[in-house]
Enzyme design. Structure first.
Site, PDB file in Angstrom:
ATOM      1  CB  CYS A   1      -0.934   0.004   1.209  1.00 33.84           C
ATOM      2  SG  CYS A   1      -1.961   1.486   1.300  1.00 33.84           S
TER       3      CYS A   1
ATOM      4  CB  CYS B   1      -5.844   4.393  -4.612  1.00 36.97           C
ATOM      5  SG  CYS B   1      -5.070   2.759  -4.678  1.00 36.97           S
TER       6      CYS B   1
END
Length: 277
Positions: A70, A215
């Site tokens: 991530c 994101c």
């Protein structure tokens, strides 16, 4: 019986992220994450666990609850390390992280501006990019599949982010989650005319399906996609519901050699959460 969890909550482009600062067995990560990220607890889109680094050069270790990589969580941890180093306004520091989903150290440049941290991080380079027609609900979707070692992103160009398009993306994510052996599936709806991204992230191990407001890894994949499509270096702001993340792509003799993203992080809360055990 309640268990205390030390946590810090971050705001990287409104992709609300919790990092757990207490040690727990890896087999408990999924349960802790599902509890602490729920609406009736601290509430966030994702959870990572801070650990002691194994490599001498690393400043910290990050393991996401689903074992995924991530980018925004990396920026969050880099901001935390910078704050613990007492980085002052307008100063820079370089931070190296061990993170789940990649074997390489992730390098982060961090600049503090008042109470925000501006982070530029080097992202994993895709192993493969290819156009593929995917059958879903009796139709074929024209997609671009961006394959990494530990996760997969699917780019679908759309005219609008309609409810029908979003529902189809959710169904596709669930379908791929049941057929692919991967830690994370991202369905990236992309409006090329306005450089807008609506990122849907599905983590099969947690059965977590979230329309993220920002994101980092999805932004990097859009950069890789634009390079693959246009065959030129990229420096582009990618607009998302929570704000803008910049992506930079550099190549050498037709090969993608550098993929970076840049965004801001705020540290918004820290304390103790309580979960049932």
């Amino acid at each position: 019986m309640k268990q205390e969890i030390d946590f810090i909550k971050f705001n990287p482009t409104q992709n609300m992220t919790i990092l757990v600062n207490t040690e727990h067995p890896v087999e408990d990560y999924k349960y802790i994450a599902s509890k602490i990220m729920s609406y009736d607890n601290v509430y966030a889109e994702q959870v990572g666990f801070i650990g002691k680094p194994l490599k001498d050069k690393a400043d910290a270790n990050l393991y996401m609850a689903g074992g995924e990589f991530c980018g925004n969580a990396c920026m969050a941890l880099a901001a935390l390390v910078a704050s613990r180093k007492n980085l002052v306004h307008n100063n820079f520091t370089k931070i190296f992280l061990e993170v789940s989903g990649t074997e390489e150290l992730v390098m982060c440049h961090v600049k503090r501006s008042f109470n925000k941290y501006y982070c530029e991080i080097k992202m994993p380079i895709p192993e493969n990019i290819e156009q593929r027609s995917i059958k879903y609900d009796k139709d074929y979707l024209e997609t671009t599949v961006i394959q990494y070692k530990e996760f997969v992103h699917i780019v679908i160009e759309v005219e609008q982010f309609t409810e029908i398009v979003r529902r189809s993306a959710e169904g596709l994510a669930k379908l791929l989650g049941s057929t692919l052996e991967t830690n994370l599936i991202g369905i990236l709806l992309y409006k090329s005319k306005s450089n807008e991204l609506a990122p849907l992230i599905y983590i099969p191990h947690l059965d977590s399906l979230v329309w993220e407001r920002g994101c980092g890894s999805g932004t990097a994949s859009i950069g890789a996609y634009l390079y693959w499509k246009n065959k030129e270096d990229i420096a582009a702001p990618i607009k998302q519901p929570g704000g803008t993340i910049k992506v930079m792509v550099n190549s050498n003799q037709g090969n993608l050699i550098s993929l970076k993203i840049e965004g801001s992080v705020g540290i918004v809360a820290k304390g103790k959460a309580f979960i049932d055990v």
